[in-house]
Design a protein around this motif. Structure first.
Motif, PDB file in Angstrom:
ATOM      1  N   PRO A   1     -15.640   6.674  -3.870  1.00  0.00           N
ATOM      2  CA  PRO A   1     -15.210   5.847  -2.422  1.00  0.00           C
ATOM      3  C   PRO A   1     -13.772   6.184  -2.127  1.00  0.00           C
ATOM      4  O   PRO A   1     -13.571   6.186  -0.959  1.00  0.00           O
ATOM      5  CB  PRO A   1     -15.175   4.321  -2.908  1.00  0.00           C
ATOM      6  N   ALA A   2     -12.923   6.986  -3.060  1.00  0.00           N
ATOM      7  CA  ALA A   2     -11.568   7.189  -2.518  1.00  0.00           C
ATOM      8  C   ALA A   2     -11.606   8.433  -1.739  1.00  0.00           C
ATOM      9  O   ALA A   2     -10.554   8.953  -1.299  1.00  0.00           O
ATOM     10  CB  ALA A   2     -10.723   7.220  -3.850  1.00  0.00           C
ATOM     11  N   ASP A   3     -12.671   9.159  -1.950  1.00  0.00           N
ATOM     12  CA  ASP A   3     -12.766  10.691  -1.365  1.00  0.00           C
ATOM     13  C   ASP A   3     -12.338  10.348   0.399  1.00  0.00           C
ATOM     14  O   ASP A   3     -12.807   9.508   1.004  1.00  0.00           O
ATOM     15  CB  ASP A   3     -14.088  11.128  -1.435  1.00  0.00           C
ATOM     16  N   GLY A   4     -11.311  11.068   0.878  1.00  0.00           N
ATOM     17  CA  GLY A   4     -10.901  11.291   2.224  1.00  0.00           C
ATOM     18  C   GLY A   4     -10.143  10.085   2.598  1.00  0.00           C
ATOM     19  O   GLY A   4     -10.109  10.089   3.933  1.00  0.00           O
ATOM     20  N   ILE A   5      -9.677   9.122   2.002  1.00  0.00           N
ATOM     21  CA  ILE A   5      -8.778   8.328   2.379  1.00  0.00           C
ATOM     22  C   ILE A   5      -7.585   8.808   2.730  1.00  0.00           C
ATOM     23  O   ILE A   5      -7.035   9.724   2.077  1.00  0.00           O
ATOM     24  CB  ILE A   5      -8.839   7.073   1.425  1.00  0.00           C
ATOM     25  N   THR A   6      -6.756   8.107   3.553  1.00  0.00           N
ATOM     26  CA  THR A   6      -5.373   8.682   3.815  1.00  0.00           C
ATOM     27  C   THR A   6      -4.382   7.331   3.352  1.00  0.00           C
ATOM     28  O   THR A   6      -3.147   7.489   3.713  1.00  0.00           O
ATOM     29  CB  THR A   6      -5.122   8.630   5.171  1.00  0.00           C
ATOM     30  N   GLN A   7      -4.798   6.403   2.949  1.00  0.00           N
ATOM     31  CA  GLN A   7      -4.132   5.302   2.518  1.00  0.00           C
ATOM     32  C   GLN A   7      -4.768   4.245   1.491  1.00  0.00           C
ATOM     33  O   GLN A   7      -5.696   4.134   1.701  1.00  0.00           O
ATOM     34  CB  GLN A   7      -3.492   4.628   3.521  1.00  0.00           C
ATOM     35  N   TYR A   8      -4.062   3.402   0.719  1.00  0.00           N
ATOM     36  CA  TYR A   8      -4.852   2.461  -0.175  1.00  0.00           C
ATOM     37  C   TYR A   8      -3.897   1.427  -0.203  1.00  0.00           C
ATOM     38  O   TYR A   8      -2.763   1.471  -0.321  1.00  0.00           O
ATOM     39  CB  TYR A   8      -4.905   3.158  -1.699  1.00  0.00           C
ATOM     40  N   LEU A   9      -4.668   0.154   0.319  1.00  0.00           N
ATOM     41  CA  LEU A   9      -3.806  -1.142   0.110  1.00  0.00           C
ATOM     42  C   LEU A   9      -4.336  -1.871  -1.070  1.00  0.00           C
ATOM     43  O   LEU A   9      -5.472  -1.768  -1.385  1.00  0.00           O
ATOM     44  CB  LEU A   9      -3.968  -1.895   1.151  1.00  0.00           C
ATOM     45  N   PHE A  10      -3.517  -2.856  -1.872  1.00  0.00           N
ATOM     46  CA  PHE A  10      -3.890  -3.468  -2.950  1.00  0.00           C
ATOM     47  C   PHE A  10      -2.782  -4.825  -2.712  1.00  0.00           C
ATOM     48  O   PHE A  10      -2.093  -4.975  -1.949  1.00  0.00           O
ATOM     49  CB  PHE A  10      -3.776  -3.184  -4.241  1.00  0.00           C
ATOM     50  N   LYS A  11      -3.222  -6.001  -3.641  1.00  0.00           N
ATOM     51  CA  LYS A  11      -2.575  -7.008  -3.438  1.00  0.00           C
ATOM     52  C   LYS A  11      -1.776  -7.121  -4.879  1.00  0.00           C
ATOM     53  O   LYS A  11      -2.008  -7.073  -5.901  1.00  0.00           O
ATOM     54  CB  LYS A  11      -3.431  -8.331  -3.524  1.00  0.00           C
ATOM     55  N   ILE A  12      -0.405  -7.717  -4.660  1.00  0.00           N
ATOM     56  CA  ILE A  12       0.665  -7.792  -5.765  1.00  0.00           C
ATOM     57  C   ILE A  12       0.043  -9.269  -6.118  1.00  0.00           C
ATOM     58  O   ILE A  12      -0.213 -10.214  -5.398  1.00  0.00           O
ATOM     59  CB  ILE A  12       2.110  -8.204  -5.228  1.00  0.00           C
ATOM     60  N   PRO A  13      -0.059  -9.348  -7.498  1.00  0.00           N
ATOM     61  CA  PRO A  13      -0.901 -10.565  -7.877  1.00  0.00           C
ATOM     62  C   PRO A  13       0.266 -11.886  -7.817  1.00  0.00           C
ATOM     63  O   PRO A  13       1.331 -12.009  -7.803  1.00  0.00           O
ATOM     64  CB  PRO A  13      -0.789 -10.442  -9.523  1.00  0.00           C
ATOM     65  N   ALA A  14      -0.419 -12.746  -7.059  1.00  0.00           N
ATOM     66  CA  ALA A  14       0.063 -13.905  -7.027  1.00  0.00           C
ATOM     67  C   ALA A  14       0.915 -14.595  -7.802  1.00  0.00           C
ATOM     68  O   ALA A  14       1.863 -15.265  -7.688  1.00  0.00           O
ATOM     69  CB  ALA A  14      -0.723 -15.096  -6.247  1.00  0.00           C
TER      70      ALA A  14
ATOM     71  N   GLY B   1       0.924  -1.298  -0.013  1.00  0.00           N
ATOM     72  CA  GLY B   1      -0.206   0.019   0.103  1.00  0.00           C
ATOM     73  C   GLY B   1       0.733   1.319   0.020  1.00  0.00           C
ATOM     74  O   GLY B   1       1.935   1.109   0.226  1.00  0.00           O
ATOM     75  N   PHE B   2       0.113   2.284  -0.260  1.00  0.00           N
ATOM     76  CA  PHE B   2       0.671   3.552  -0.031  1.00  0.00           C
ATOM     77  C   PHE B   2      -0.035   4.437   0.839  1.00  0.00           C
ATOM     78  O   PHE B   2      -1.159   4.474   1.092  1.00  0.00           O
ATOM     79  CB  PHE B   2       0.815   4.380  -1.445  1.00  0.00           C
ATOM     80  N   LYS B   3       0.703   5.465   1.583  1.00  0.00           N
ATOM     81  CA  LYS B   3       0.103   6.281   2.532  1.00  0.00           C
ATOM     82  C   LYS B   3       0.100   7.624   1.934  1.00  0.00           C
ATOM     83  O   LYS B   3       1.119   7.978   1.184  1.00  0.00           O
ATOM     84  CB  LYS B   3       0.835   6.304   3.875  1.00  0.00           C
ATOM     85  N   LEU B   4      -0.672   8.505   2.187  1.00  0.00           N
ATOM     86  CA  LEU B   4      -0.988   9.755   1.959  1.00  0.00           C
ATOM     87  C   LEU B   4      -0.535  10.727   3.092  1.00  0.00           C
ATOM     88  O   LEU B   4      -0.625  10.402   4.225  1.00  0.00           O
ATOM     89  CB  LEU B   4      -2.256  10.095   1.371  1.00  0.00           C
ATOM     90  N   ASP B   5      -0.097  12.037   2.717  1.00  0.00           N
ATOM     91  CA  ASP B   5       0.306  12.938   4.082  1.00  0.00           C
ATOM     92  C   ASP B   5      -0.930  13.788   4.445  1.00  0.00           C
ATOM     93  O   ASP B   5      -0.742  14.285   5.619  1.00  0.00           O
ATOM     94  CB  ASP B   5       1.463  13.994   3.464  1.00  0.00           C
ATOM     95  N   GLN B   6      -2.120  13.427   3.761  1.00  0.00           N
ATOM     96  CA  GLN B   6      -3.163  13.987   4.292  1.00  0.00           C
ATOM     97  C   GLN B   6      -4.409  13.462   3.380  1.00  0.00           C
ATOM     98  O   GLN B   6      -4.284  12.893   2.307  1.00  0.00           O
ATOM     99  CB  GLN B   6      -3.338  15.646   4.097  1.00  0.00           C
ATOM    100  N   PRO B   7      -5.589  13.397   3.765  1.00  0.00           N
ATOM    101  CA  PRO B   7      -6.738  12.712   3.250  1.00  0.00           C
ATOM    102  C   PRO B   7      -6.797  13.329   1.695  1.00  0.00           C
ATOM    103  O   PRO B   7      -6.776  14.518   1.214  1.00  0.00           O
ATOM    104  CB  PRO B   7      -8.181  13.155   4.067  1.00  0.00           C
ATOM    105  N   ILE B   8      -7.160  12.459   0.876  1.00  0.00           N
ATOM    106  CA  ILE B   8      -7.637  12.950  -0.462  1.00  0.00           C
ATOM    107  C   ILE B   8      -8.782  13.882  -0.607  1.00  0.00           C
ATOM    108  O   ILE B   8      -9.705  13.798   0.266  1.00  0.00           O
ATOM    109  CB  ILE B   8      -8.093  11.783  -1.428  1.00  0.00           C
TER     110      ILE B   8
END
Length: 182
Positions: free
Chosen positions: A134-147, A80-87
């Motif tokens: 749905p991404a409004d206001g998030i501060t991070q986003y996680l995803f999976k590296i394809p197996a 994942g990636f973290k933001l320095d403040q909400p979107i």
């Protein structure tokens, strides 16, 4: 295992009256958020847009320098990636992997060429004549590296394509990480 070095890219808001914008600044791996710019490449521009989509500056932003460290992540695991403040602008998130071409490594490839494939997204939701993001206001986003990610060096790129009122084109905030899977 997959090795990671992140490259940050930011194309910030086109609205001059806004003085601060969110930036992808840190990597999240094994459930741990790293310090800002430890795995994300620092860059020279924080609040000025790159308006030419064909410019090489759109990949990592102006003045990007190598990240200090490389992380290790296994294919199939969460990243994942973290933001320095909400979107703060409505928009969508896309995540891509790109295999570094022959003669380059994840740490040296500049992201050019047609080596990218999408691995995750958060789109707009349309329901009952209403559009929400749905991404409004998030501060991070996680995803999976394809197996099934084959061994090799990769960049993972996250981008938030925002729709800022008053601008004539979308505003994009991007960040990339280098992955070495052997």
């Amino acid at each position: 295992m997959i090795r990671l070095v992140t490259i940050a890219a930011l194309i910030s808001s086109l609205l001059p009256e806004v003085s601060a914008h969110y930036r992808w600044t840190a990597l999240i791996t094994n459930g741990v958020t790293t310090p800002d710019f430890q795995y994300v490449r620092p860059y020279a521009i924080y609040s000025a847009p790159v308006t030419d989509p064909l410019s090489t500056d759109i990949r990592c932003n102006k003045g990007a320098t190598p990240a200090p460290l490389i992380a290790t992540v296994a294919a199939g695991s969460a990243l994942g990636f973290k933001l320095d403040q909400p979107i703060s602008h409505h928009g969508v998130i896309n995540v891509y992997l790109g295999k570094a071409p022959a003669g380059t490594t994840a740490a040296t490839w500049d992201g050019s060429g047609q080596y990218w494939f999408k691995v995750a997204q958060v789109g707009a939701v349309i329901s009952g004549g209403t559009v929400t993001f749905p991404a409004d206001g998030i501060t991070q986003y996680l995803f999976k590296i394809p197996a099934r990610t084959p061994p090799g060096d990769y960049l993972a790129r996250i981008e938030h394509i925002a729709y800022a009122s008053g601008s004539s084109y979308p505003v994009t905030c991007k960040s990339s990480c280098c992955i070495n899977h052997r």
